[in-house]
Design a protein around this motif. Structure first.
Motif, PDB file in Angstrom:
ATOM      1  N   ASP A  48       0.971  -1.047  -0.022  1.00  0.00           N
ATOM      2  CA  ASP A  48       0.008  -0.063  -0.029  1.00  0.00           C
ATOM      3  C   ASP A  48       0.824   1.275   0.028  1.00  0.00           C
ATOM      4  OD1 ASP A  48      -1.770   2.023   0.386  1.00  0.00           O
ATOM      5  OD2 ASP A  48      -3.157   0.810   1.918  1.00  0.00           O
ATOM      6  N   ASP A  49       0.877   1.900  -1.136  1.00  0.00           N
ATOM      7  CA  ASP A  49       1.723   3.036  -1.151  1.00  0.00           C
ATOM      8  C   ASP A  49       0.937   4.277  -0.952  1.00  0.00           C
ATOM      9  OD1 ASP A  49       0.547   4.759  -3.866  1.00  0.00           O
ATOM     10  OD2 ASP A  49       0.199   2.746  -4.042  1.00  0.00           O
ATOM     11  N   ASN A  50      -0.231   4.206  -0.550  1.00  0.00           N
ATOM     12  CA  ASN A  50      -0.817   5.504   0.004  1.00  0.00           C
ATOM     13  C   ASN A  50      -1.161   5.342   1.607  1.00  0.00           C
ATOM     14  OD1 ASN A  50      -3.110   7.281   0.551  1.00  0.00           O
ATOM     15  ND2 ASN A  50      -4.604   6.359  -0.693  1.00  0.00           N
ATOM     16  N   VAL A  51      -1.877   4.590   2.094  1.00  0.00           N
ATOM     17  CA  VAL A  51      -1.852   4.282   3.695  1.00  0.00           C
ATOM     18  C   VAL A  51      -1.022   3.093   4.022  1.00  0.00           C
ATOM     19  CG1 VAL A  51      -3.398   3.705   5.718  1.00  0.00           C
ATOM     20  CG2 VAL A  51      -4.206   5.107   3.793  1.00  0.00           C
ATOM     21  N   HIS A  52       0.167   3.473   4.487  1.00  0.00           N
ATOM     22  CA  HIS A  52       1.314   2.358   4.480  1.00  0.00           C
ATOM     23  C   HIS A  52       1.162   1.286   5.683  1.00  0.00           C
ATOM     24  CE1 HIS A  52       4.066   6.051   3.234  1.00  0.00           C
ATOM     25  NE2 HIS A  52       3.457   5.409   2.403  1.00  0.00           N
ATOM     26  N   PHE A  53       1.555   0.026   5.401  1.00  0.00           N
ATOM     27  CA  PHE A  53       1.170  -0.980   5.937  1.00  0.00           C
ATOM     28  C   PHE A  53       1.555  -0.860   7.441  1.00  0.00           C
ATOM     29  CE2 PHE A  53       3.012  -5.595   6.765  1.00  0.00           C
ATOM     30  CZ  PHE A  53       1.758  -6.124   7.085  1.00  0.00           C
ATOM     31  N   GLN A  54       2.724   0.108   7.646  1.00  0.00           N
ATOM     32  CA  GLN A  54       3.345   0.626   8.888  1.00  0.00           C
ATOM     33  C   GLN A  54       2.234   0.807   9.801  1.00  0.00           C
ATOM     34  OE1 GLN A  54       5.017   4.442   8.294  1.00  0.00           O
ATOM     35  NE2 GLN A  54       6.141   4.400  10.368  1.00  0.00           N
ATOM     36  N   ASN A  55       0.965   1.346   9.324  1.00  0.00           N
ATOM     37  CA  ASN A  55      -0.123   1.593  10.142  1.00  0.00           C
ATOM     38  C   ASN A  55      -0.560   0.713  11.023  1.00  0.00           C
ATOM     39  OD1 ASN A  55      -1.245   4.772   9.860  1.00  0.00           O
ATOM     40  ND2 ASN A  55      -0.551   4.056   7.817  1.00  0.00           N
ATOM     41  N   SER A  56      -0.805  -0.583  10.150  1.00  0.00           N
ATOM     42  CA  SER A  56      -1.369  -1.899  10.665  1.00  0.00           C
ATOM     43  C   SER A  56      -0.382  -2.447  11.713  1.00  0.00           C
ATOM     44  CB  SER A  56      -1.920  -2.349   9.853  1.00  0.00           C
ATOM     45  OG  SER A  56      -3.128  -2.027   9.251  1.00  0.00           O
ATOM     46  N   VAL A  57       0.802  -2.376  11.300  1.00  0.00           N
ATOM     47  CA  VAL A  57       2.085  -3.293  11.860  1.00  0.00           C
ATOM     48  C   VAL A  57       2.065  -2.299  13.131  1.00  0.00           C
ATOM     49  CG1 VAL A  57       4.484  -3.425  12.212  1.00  0.00           C
ATOM     50  CG2 VAL A  57       3.118  -3.980   9.949  1.00  0.00           C
ATOM     51  N   VAL A  58       2.182  -1.332  13.362  1.00  0.00           N
ATOM     52  CA  VAL A  58       2.098  -0.357  14.744  1.00  0.00           C
ATOM     53  C   VAL A  58       0.945  -0.540  15.534  1.00  0.00           C
ATOM     54  CG1 VAL A  58       2.608   1.831  15.733  1.00  0.00           C
ATOM     55  CG2 VAL A  58       3.897   1.259  13.730  1.00  0.00           C
ATOM     56  N   PHE A  59      -0.103  -0.556  14.912  1.00  0.00           N
ATOM     57  CA  PHE A  59      -1.273  -1.060  15.862  1.00  0.00           C
ATOM     58  C   PHE A  59      -1.713  -2.310  16.268  1.00  0.00           C
ATOM     59  CE2 PHE A  59      -6.287  -0.846  15.642  1.00  0.00           C
ATOM     60  CZ  PHE A  59      -6.634  -0.431  16.884  1.00  0.00           C
ATOM     61  N   SER A  60      -0.923  -3.310  15.329  1.00  0.00           N
ATOM     62  CA  SER A  60      -0.762  -4.537  15.810  1.00  0.00           C
ATOM     63  C   SER A  60       0.159  -4.856  17.134  1.00  0.00           C
ATOM     64  CB  SER A  60      -0.337  -5.529  14.794  1.00  0.00           C
ATOM     65  OG  SER A  60      -1.029  -5.489  13.617  1.00  0.00           O
ATOM     66  N   GLU A  61       1.126  -4.044  17.026  1.00  0.00           N
ATOM     67  CA  GLU A  61       2.067  -4.290  18.224  1.00  0.00           C
ATOM     68  C   GLU A  61       1.421  -3.439  19.571  1.00  0.00           C
ATOM     69  OE1 GLU A  61       5.509  -4.643  20.356  1.00  0.00           O
ATOM     70  OE2 GLU A  61       4.395  -5.682  18.894  1.00  0.00           O
ATOM     71  N   ALA A  62       0.560  -2.408  19.185  1.00  0.00           N
ATOM     72  CA  ALA A  62       0.052  -2.049  20.450  1.00  0.00           C
ATOM     73  C   ALA A  62      -1.157  -2.956  20.912  1.00  0.00           C
ATOM     74  CB  ALA A  62      -0.798  -0.537  20.091  1.00  0.00           C
ATOM     75  N   LEU A  63      -1.802  -3.369  20.124  1.00  0.00           N
ATOM     76  CA  LEU A  63      -2.810  -4.497  20.498  1.00  0.00           C
ATOM     77  C   LEU A  63      -2.115  -5.760  21.359  1.00  0.00           C
ATOM     78  CD1 LEU A  63      -4.990  -4.429  17.451  1.00  0.00           C
ATOM     79  CD2 LEU A  63      -5.795  -3.766  19.850  1.00  0.00           C
ATOM     80  N   ILE A  64      -0.888  -6.332  20.695  1.00  0.00           N
ATOM     81  CA  ILE A  64      -0.165  -7.359  21.604  1.00  0.00           C
ATOM     82  C   ILE A  64       0.306  -6.876  22.864  1.00  0.00           C
ATOM     83  CG2 ILE A  64       1.851  -8.621  21.099  1.00  0.00           C
ATOM     84  CD1 ILE A  64       1.418  -8.436  18.031  1.00  0.00           C
ATOM     85  N   GLN A  65       0.909  -5.840  22.828  1.00  0.00           N
ATOM     86  CA  GLN A  65       1.451  -5.300  24.026  1.00  0.00           C
ATOM     87  C   GLN A  65       0.298  -4.903  25.000  1.00  0.00           C
ATOM     88  OE1 GLN A  65       4.545  -5.653  24.699  1.00  0.00           O
ATOM     89  NE2 GLN A  65       4.828  -6.366  22.788  1.00  0.00           N
ATOM     90  N   ALA A  66      -0.845  -4.776  24.560  1.00  0.00           N
ATOM     91  CA  ALA A  66      -2.013  -4.607  25.468  1.00  0.00           C
ATOM     92  C   ALA A  66      -2.711  -5.936  26.130  1.00  0.00           C
ATOM     93  CB  ALA A  66      -3.102  -3.455  25.001  1.00  0.00           C
ATOM     94  N   ASN A  67      -2.055  -7.035  25.166  1.00  0.00           N
ATOM     95  CA  ASN A  67      -2.517  -8.434  25.403  1.00  0.00           C
ATOM     96  C   ASN A  67      -4.016  -8.680  25.146  1.00  0.00           C
ATOM     97  OD1 ASN A  67      -2.006 -11.069  26.032  1.00  0.00           O
ATOM     98  ND2 ASN A  67      -2.685 -10.877  28.363  1.00  0.00           N
ATOM     99  N   LYS A  68      -4.402  -7.872  23.850  1.00  0.00           N
ATOM    100  CA  LYS A  68      -5.883  -8.096  23.395  1.00  0.00           C
ATOM    101  C   LYS A  68      -5.828  -9.134  22.163  1.00  0.00           C
ATOM    102  CE  LYS A  68      -7.515  -4.770  26.226  1.00  0.00           C
ATOM    103  NZ  LYS A  68      -8.715  -5.239  27.032  1.00  0.00           N
ATOM    104  N   PRO A  69      -6.468  -9.885  22.373  1.00  0.00           N
ATOM    105  CA  PRO A  69      -6.812 -10.976  20.972  1.00  0.00           C
ATOM    106  C   PRO A  69      -7.496 -10.273  20.133  1.00  0.00           C
ATOM    107  CG  PRO A  69      -8.489 -11.452  22.603  1.00  0.00           C
ATOM    108  CD  PRO A  69      -7.616 -10.499  23.368  1.00  0.00           C
ATOM    109  N   PHE A  70      -6.824 -10.298  18.622  1.00  0.00           N
ATOM    110  CA  PHE A  70      -7.488  -9.951  17.566  1.00  0.00           C
ATOM    111  C   PHE A  70      -7.046 -10.805  16.424  1.00  0.00           C
ATOM    112  CE2 PHE A  70      -3.307  -8.273  17.803  1.00  0.00           C
ATOM    113  CZ  PHE A  70      -2.955  -7.923  16.336  1.00  0.00           C
ATOM    114  N   GLU A  71      -7.566 -10.646  15.267  1.00  0.00           N
ATOM    115  CA  GLU A  71      -7.212 -11.347  14.125  1.00  0.00           C
ATOM    116  C   GLU A  71      -6.712 -10.395  13.008  1.00  0.00           C
ATOM    117  OE1 GLU A  71      -9.958 -14.355  12.507  1.00  0.00           O
ATOM    118  OE2 GLU A  71     -10.692 -14.567  14.459  1.00  0.00           O
ATOM    119  N   GLN A  72      -5.846 -10.668  12.228  1.00  0.00           N
ATOM    120  CA  GLN A  72      -5.117  -9.745  11.167  1.00  0.00           C
ATOM    121  C   GLN A  72      -5.059 -10.659   9.926  1.00  0.00           C
ATOM    122  OE1 GLN A  72      -1.573  -8.031  12.268  1.00  0.00           O
ATOM    123  NE2 GLN A  72      -1.026  -9.715  13.627  1.00  0.00           N
ATOM    124  N   ALA A  73      -5.109  -9.970   8.894  1.00  0.00           N
ATOM    125  CA  ALA A  73      -4.842 -10.612   7.273  1.00  0.00           C
ATOM    126  C   ALA A  73      -3.960  -9.560   6.530  1.00  0.00           C
ATOM    127  CB  ALA A  73      -6.035 -10.908   6.764  1.00  0.00           C
TER     128      ALA A  73
END
Length: 715
Positions: A660-685
């Motif tokens: 994604d050259d527009n909304v960078h994949f970085q957005n989801s990577v960093v949000f994923s990490e925040a959810l992981i560190q908050a120990n929140k279960p979620f799914e991603q693709a």
């Protein structure tokens, strides 16, 4: 027994019907182009027997064939069949053909271009030295200008010479004749050179992006992944320095336009006036709340400030600026009275008059008929949910609605405005396209989409039911819902809300929608209510409603979506414990905020390609609404989903394309990490190498299968 008892139950929609088989495809009218005589048009047709395509000229009045201009056979060149085209130059004697086109970004592509001479039937290859971008015939048809490898070139069609105009173009440093990534995305401007009306001068942009930070994106292709590197100015970072230049074809020299000493600014548009020696340059400050109109002299590059518009929020850029043939006046659109309207100015910048007025918006300016002194435009005068086409004389005495049916109406006018093609649809009716005369009378039907309508009925596809409600804050919001069939008012249904919600957008509209709306009908067949609400910040209800989110994106929008979910939950047929939300891009941002900040209201959410912090998004878009992070840190951080990861309670699916050259994949990577560190279960693709649209091959089918399964399992 009544006839309704004999009615067939609707066929079940499948995702394959929607995303693979094109079952619900509606037709439009393609390749149709008004010719300069205003009485005829050219259309690309197919011979039903031979399947050969041909370009034919027709009378507007009768639809009768005047002549066949050329056929596929004429577009055969050196053993290669080129695609038939109607991309004429100004005198309509030459046609531009693009072959082997390759998309670059959203609005740019490169191709091998050819010129077809309709009189001699001769084809000329524009260049044999590599693919070109934006190949454009000069108005007199003697030359073609194009961009290759960040430089501007001219091909002389008479002597065959190819001349390089600029020599300093270099990837990720200097661009001539085309825009950088952020101008292309946010100002909808990709081609950045323009022939003067007399074909003597080319005005072009130069971007110096040397100091713009690089974004690096991994492409997973081949044995070793490669890095795709391009200049992407994130909010608050350095932008490219833009300059405007004028190349004089006969003299073979270049003049630089004086756009002032300030380098940190935007030039969102340039446009030739009726005088081929005067170029209009639009200059905008970085905050995008001040827009200046400069007139530049082609010979010297000297400029004169003609008009300055300022706004307490920001100014939206459009293509409405029109210079009248009298050479003394111009028309533009502006929100200066709180709604988008048309204004007439003298060439010295003096206001003559406001042409349209009222608590509604002009949504398109179609043009000006010099002969009858009439403007043509589209507006929301009937309702923010609808679009109608109007004709209005400059003196304001004669106003006519040219679209008889309520819904969404779009017009394409003939060159002299004596005829127009009207494309009408509403939430229950696929596009119905007619040819109309100046008085608004339909002369004949070009496309009735009978097949699409029958298919919709066979599958029980319904339009939206519109509703309005008032929030606790006293804000009236528009929404729609699609209910299950059959609908039982005594049952309690789960609701999936769809959101985009970004500045100036609109989802709640009385128009025929595409495959996404068919998917909503598919979900309705599974027993879900699908609902959508346009929150504060969305468009077509005046400046104060749209710009109320200024400096604080996400806050009011999410409050309105939560209020909408609560209102839906109060309806007797809704199960308030089973309300979900999903969105894409800005809508993904909204869905991420709703499942965190609104964790007690929403049971599940899906965010596709979301922005998760505006610090990661581009300068032009983000700063328009928030200013820079340096000036407004709270506006960036107070409504970033990353900072609310610990509040997640419901089921959450996060989806992104890695390319994604527009909304960078970085957005989801960093949000994923925040959810992981908050120990929140979620799914991603993640979708390998896919851009912001996440499509291609079976991608759309796979994506919607995944989202459907997640909804069925969690809502």
């Amino acid at each position: 027994m009544g006839s309704s008892a004999l009615a067939q139950p609707p066929k079940h929609i499948t995702l394959e019907d929607i995303f693979q088989h094109g079952t619900f495809h509606s037709k439009t009218v393609n390749g149709l182009r008004s010719l300069k005589d205003g009485k005829t048009y050219v259309s690309i047709e197919t011979n039903p027997k031979t399947k050969e395509k041909y370009a034919a000229r027709y009378m507007y009045t009768t639809g009768k064939l005047v002549e066949v201009l050329y056929t596929t056979k004429d577009f055969y060149y050196k053993g290669k069949q080129l695609a038939i085209s109607t991309d004429f130059n100004a005198d309509e004697r030459k046609v531009m053909i693009a072959d082997e086109s390759e998309a670059i970004y959203r609005r740019s592509s490169k191709a091998n271009y050819y010129v077809f001479d309709s009189a001699s039937k001769k084809i000329t290859e524009v260049s044999t030295n590599g693919k070109q971008l934006f190949a454009t015939l000069s108005p007199d048809g003697t030359k073609v200008a194009f961009v290759r490898e960040n430089n501007l070139f001219i091909k002389d069609l008479i002597n065959g010479n190819e001349e390089q105009i600029t020599h300093d173009g270099k990837t990720n440093e200097i661009i001539n004749g085309k825009t950088d990534w952020v101008y292309e995305e946010e100002f909808a401007l990709a081609k950045a050179f323009f022939w003067s009306p007399d074909s003597k001068t080319i005005a072009y942009y130069k971007f110096d992006e040397t100091n713009v930070p690089v974004y690096s994106m991994t492409l997973y292709e081949g044995l070793y992944p490669t890095d795709y590197r391009y200049k992407y100015p994130k909010a608050g970072e350095k932008n490219a320095i833009v300059s405007i230049h004028l190349y004089h074809v006969a003299q073979k020299n270049t003049t630089t336009v004086d756009i002032g000493s300030e380098k940190d600014q935007y030039i969102p548009r340039i446009q030739w006036t009726q005088d081929p020696t005067v170029l209009c340059v639009l200059r905008m400050n970085r905050h995008q709340n001040k827009l200046e109109y400069l007139f530049a002299q082609a010979e010297t590059g000297s400029t004169q400030l003609i008009l300055c518009e300022e706004n307490k929020y920001y100014i939206n850029i459009n293509d409405d600026l029109t210079f009248l043939k009298n050479g003394k006046e111009f028309i533009l659109s502006s929100e200066q009275d709180g709604y988008n309207h048309l204004y007439l100015y003298r060439s010295n910048g003096e206001l003559v008059k406001q042409l349209t007025k009222g608590p509604w918006e002009v949504t398109r300016f179609y043009g000006f008929n010099e002969k009858t002194q009439t403007i043509y435009y589209q507006s929301t005068e009937s309702s923010p949910l609808q679009r109608d086409v109007y004709a209005l004389t400059l003196d304001g005495k004669q106003k006519r609605k040219l679209s008889p049916n309520p819904g969404t109406n779009e017009a394409t006018f003939s060159t002299d405005f004596s005829y127009y093609i009207l494309n009408h649809s509403d939430t229950n009716t696929p596009p119905y396209i007619t040819l109309n005369n100046q008085q608004g009378k339909a002369i004949r039907t070009l496309e009735d989409n009978k097949e699409a309508k029958t298919t919709a009925q066979t599958y029980g596809i319904k339009g939206s039911e519109f509703f309005q409600f008032t929030t606790a804050a006293g804000i009236s919001l528009n929404g729609y819902m699609i209910k299950p069939t059959p609908f039982d008012a005594n049952k309690k249904y789960p609701v999936l809300m769809y959101v985009y919600g970004g500045p100036g957008s609109q989802n709640v509209a009385d128009s025929w929608s595409g495959s996404r709306n068919i998917w909503f009908n598919y979900l309705a067949q599974q027993g879900y209510i699908v609902a959508c609400i346009d929150n504060r910040g969305t468009g077509f209800r005046g400046q104060e409603f749209q710009k109320s989110t200024y400096l604080n994106l996400g806050k009011l929008e999410v409050e309105d979506q939560i209020a909408g979910a609560k209102w839906l939950g109060q309806q007797s047929f809704v199960d308030p414990s089973r309300i979900g939300i999903w969105g894409w891009s800005y809508g993904g941002y909204m869905a991420s905020l709703c499942i965190t900040k609104g964790a007690d209201v929403f049971k599940m959410a899906i965010a596709v390609a979301p922005v998760t912090t505006w610090r990661y998004y581009d300068s032009i878009y983000t700063e328009r609404y928030l200013r820079t992070p340096q000036e407004n840190a709270a506006g960036y951080d107070d409504n970033s989903p990353i900072h609310f990861a610990d509040q997640l309670k419901g089921k959450f699916l996060l989806i992104h394309g890695t390319g994604d050259d527009n909304v960078h994949f970085q957005n989801s990577v960093v949000f994923s990490e925040a959810l992981i560190q908050a120990n929140k279960p979620f799914e991603q693709a993640y979708y390998p190498n896919k851009n912001h649209g996440i499509s291609g091959g079976n991608t759309s089918l796979h994506l919607y299968h995944k989202m459907t399964d997640f909804i069925v399992n969690n809502l």
